[in-house]
Write a protein that holds these residues in place. Sequence first.
Motif, PDB file in Angstrom:
ATOM      1  N   MET A 131       0.823  -1.194   0.000  1.00  0.00           N
ATOM      2  CA  MET A 131       0.000   0.000   0.000  1.00  0.00           C
ATOM      3  C   MET A 131       0.874   1.269   0.000  1.00  0.00           C
ATOM      4  SD  MET A 131      -3.129   0.539  -0.136  1.00  0.00           S
ATOM      5  CE  MET A 131      -4.539   1.388   0.356  1.00  0.00           C
ATOM      6  N   LYS A 132       1.962   1.211   0.768  1.00  0.00           N
ATOM      7  CA  LYS A 132       2.876   2.351   0.844  1.00  0.00           C
ATOM      8  C   LYS A 132       3.536   2.616  -0.508  1.00  0.00           C
ATOM      9  CE  LYS A 132       6.544   3.887   3.955  1.00  0.00           C
ATOM     10  NZ  LYS A 132       7.418   3.458   5.049  1.00  0.00           N
ATOM     11  N   ARG A 133       3.940   1.540  -1.179  1.00  0.00           N
ATOM     12  CA  ARG A 133       4.563   1.693  -2.502  1.00  0.00           C
ATOM     13  C   ARG A 133       3.589   2.300  -3.498  1.00  0.00           C
ATOM     14  NH1 ARG A 133       8.782  -2.600  -4.356  1.00  0.00           N
ATOM     15  NH2 ARG A 133       7.783  -1.999  -6.292  1.00  0.00           N
ATOM     16  N   LEU A 134       2.334   1.891  -3.417  1.00  0.00           N
ATOM     17  CA  LEU A 134       1.313   2.425  -4.307  1.00  0.00           C
ATOM     18  C   LEU A 134       1.119   3.923  -4.059  1.00  0.00           C
ATOM     19  CD1 LEU A 134      -0.838   2.031  -6.475  1.00  0.00           C
ATOM     20  CD2 LEU A 134      -2.438   1.396  -4.648  1.00  0.00           C
ATOM     21  N   ALA A 135       1.104   4.317  -2.788  1.00  0.00           N
ATOM     22  CA  ALA A 135       0.948   5.739  -2.453  1.00  0.00           C
ATOM     23  C   ALA A 135       2.126   6.550  -3.001  1.00  0.00           C
ATOM     24  CB  ALA A 135       0.826   5.919  -0.937  1.00  0.00           C
ATOM     25  N   PHE A 136       3.355   6.038  -2.852  1.00  0.00           N
ATOM     26  CA  PHE A 136       4.527   6.742  -3.379  1.00  0.00           C
ATOM     27  C   PHE A 136       4.497   6.789  -4.910  1.00  0.00           C
ATOM     28  CE2 PHE A 136       6.752   6.101   0.772  1.00  0.00           C
ATOM     29  CZ  PHE A 136       7.099   7.420   0.981  1.00  0.00           C
ATOM     30  N   ALA A 137       4.041   5.694  -5.537  1.00  0.00           N
ATOM     31  CA  ALA A 137       3.955   5.672  -6.996  1.00  0.00           C
ATOM     32  C   ALA A 137       2.939   6.695  -7.495  1.00  0.00           C
ATOM     33  CB  ALA A 137       3.592   4.273  -7.489  1.00  0.00           C
ATOM     34  N   CYS A 138       1.791   6.777  -6.831  1.00  0.00           N
ATOM     35  CA  CYS A 138       0.768   7.767  -7.211  1.00  0.00           C
ATOM     36  C   CYS A 138       1.292   9.190  -7.005  1.00  0.00           C
ATOM     37  CB  CYS A 138      -0.510   7.546  -6.415  1.00  0.00           C
ATOM     38  SG  CYS A 138      -1.400   6.049  -6.890  1.00  0.00           S
ATOM     39  N   ALA A 139       1.934   9.416  -5.859  1.00  0.00           N
ATOM     40  CA  ALA A 139       2.504  10.746  -5.591  1.00  0.00           C
ATOM     41  C   ALA A 139       3.562  11.087  -6.637  1.00  0.00           C
ATOM     42  CB  ALA A 139       3.099  10.796  -4.184  1.00  0.00           C
ATOM     43  N   GLY A 140       4.377  10.111  -7.013  1.00  0.00           N
ATOM     44  CA  GLY A 140       5.388  10.330  -8.044  1.00  0.00           C
ATOM     45  C   GLY A 140       4.752  10.698  -9.372  1.00  0.00           C
ATOM     46  N   GLY A 141       3.663  10.024  -9.715  1.00  0.00           N
ATOM     47  CA  GLY A 141       2.954  10.342 -10.957  1.00  0.00           C
ATOM     48  C   GLY A 141       2.390  11.753 -10.943  1.00  0.00           C
ATOM     49  N   VAL A 142       1.819  12.152  -9.804  1.00  0.00           N
ATOM     50  CA  VAL A 142       1.276  13.514  -9.683  1.00  0.00           C
ATOM     51  C   VAL A 142       2.400  14.538  -9.790  1.00  0.00           C
ATOM     52  CG1 VAL A 142       0.158  15.127  -8.085  1.00  0.00           C
ATOM     53  CG2 VAL A 142      -0.767  12.819  -8.368  1.00  0.00           C
ATOM     54  N   MET A 143       3.521  14.292  -9.098  1.00  0.00           N
ATOM     55  CA  MET A 143       4.655  15.222  -9.155  1.00  0.00           C
ATOM     56  C   MET A 143       5.200  15.330 -10.576  1.00  0.00           C
ATOM     57  SD  MET A 143       5.018  16.433  -6.165  1.00  0.00           S
ATOM     58  CE  MET A 143       3.447  16.091  -5.446  1.00  0.00           C
ATOM     59  N   LEU A 144       5.274  14.211 -11.274  1.00  0.00           N
ATOM     60  CA  LEU A 144       5.761  14.221 -12.657  1.00  0.00           C
ATOM     61  C   LEU A 144       4.823  15.042 -13.541  1.00  0.00           C
ATOM     62  CD1 LEU A 144       7.794  13.303 -14.774  1.00  0.00           C
ATOM     63  CD2 LEU A 144       6.473  11.181 -15.000  1.00  0.00           C
ATOM     64  N   MET A 145       3.513  14.847 -13.378  1.00  0.00           N
ATOM     65  CA  MET A 145       2.548  15.628 -14.176  1.00  0.00           C
ATOM     66  C   MET A 145       2.662  17.119 -13.865  1.00  0.00           C
ATOM     67  SD  MET A 145      -0.912  13.296 -14.537  1.00  0.00           S
ATOM     68  CE  MET A 145      -1.470  13.740 -12.926  1.00  0.00           C
ATOM     69  N   LEU A 146       2.796  17.470 -12.583  1.00  0.00           N
ATOM     70  CA  LEU A 146       2.940  18.881 -12.222  1.00  0.00           C
ATOM     71  C   LEU A 146       4.227  19.465 -12.815  1.00  0.00           C
ATOM     72  CD1 LEU A 146       1.718  18.860  -8.521  1.00  0.00           C
ATOM     73  CD2 LEU A 146       0.579  19.930 -10.474  1.00  0.00           C
ATOM     74  N   GLY A 147       5.294  18.683 -12.815  1.00  0.00           N
ATOM     75  CA  GLY A 147       6.544  19.142 -13.411  1.00  0.00           C
ATOM     76  C   GLY A 147       6.413  19.390 -14.900  1.00  0.00           C
ATOM     77  N   ILE A 148       5.696  18.513 -15.576  1.00  0.00           N
ATOM     78  CA  ILE A 148       5.486  18.689 -17.020  1.00  0.00           C
ATOM     79  C   ILE A 148       4.617  19.914 -17.279  1.00  0.00           C
ATOM     80  CG2 ILE A 148       4.385  17.654 -19.043  1.00  0.00           C
ATOM     81  CD1 ILE A 148       5.398  14.914 -17.918  1.00  0.00           C
ATOM     82  N   ILE A 149       3.568  20.095 -16.485  1.00  0.00           N
ATOM     83  CA  ILE A 149       2.716  21.283 -16.628  1.00  0.00           C
ATOM     84  C   ILE A 149       3.527  22.546 -16.350  1.00  0.00           C
ATOM     85  CG2 ILE A 149       0.739  22.513 -15.641  1.00  0.00           C
ATOM     86  CD1 ILE A 149      -0.513  19.693 -15.146  1.00  0.00           C
ATOM     87  N   GLY A 150       4.446  22.467 -15.390  1.00  0.00           N
ATOM     88  CA  GLY A 150       5.273  23.615 -15.031  1.00  0.00           C
ATOM     89  C   GLY A 150       6.194  24.084 -16.145  1.00  0.00           C
ATOM     90  N   ILE A 151       6.463  23.219 -17.099  1.00  0.00           N
ATOM     91  CA  ILE A 151       7.319  23.606 -18.230  1.00  0.00           C
ATOM     92  C   ILE A 151       6.691  24.758 -19.000  1.00  0.00           C
ATOM     93  CG2 ILE A 151       8.244  22.827 -20.461  1.00  0.00           C
ATOM     94  CD1 ILE A 151       8.574  20.033 -19.156  1.00  0.00           C
ATOM     95  N   VAL A 152       5.372  24.755 -19.113  1.00  0.00           N
ATOM     96  CA  VAL A 152       4.690  25.760 -19.935  1.00  0.00           C
ATOM     97  C   VAL A 152       3.842  26.747 -19.127  1.00  0.00           C
ATOM     98  CG1 VAL A 152       4.643  24.309 -21.987  1.00  0.00           C
ATOM     99  CG2 VAL A 152       2.752  24.188 -20.354  1.00  0.00           C
TER     100      VAL A 152
END
Length: 123
Positions: A1-22
């Motif tokens: 469950m902990k790994r899943l939470a970190f994976a989801c958080a990582g996905g959200v952070m990655l999406m925010l980083g990509i959005i931050g490019i523009v």
Amino acid sequence: MKRLAFACAGGVMLMLGIIGIVTPLLPTTIFLILAAWCFGKSSPRLEAWMLNHPRFGPSLRRWREEGAIPRRAKWMAVTGMSIGYALFWMQVRPGWMLASVVGVFLLGSAIYVVSRPEPTVIG
């Protein structure tokens, strides 16, 4: 469950980083650093993908190894913050209190970025 939470958080952070490019005022690098950290806790494959990515992998590795930011990236970050604040000022027309809070936050962020060491090895 902990790994899943970190994976989801990582996905959200990655999406925010990509959005931050523009998107002005939305940072990119910190979200990519956080995404790599989250993936390091959840998915070695995704962490390796980020660290070996041709575009942002070298910067992530330098940050991990030395806490370093290249001079060009510092200039780009500070320039982006300045342009973002100017756009914020012109579009939102904030009162002095909001303008001051955002300005102090961005100034502190710029000082932090500029104060980081430059990498000893480029690559």
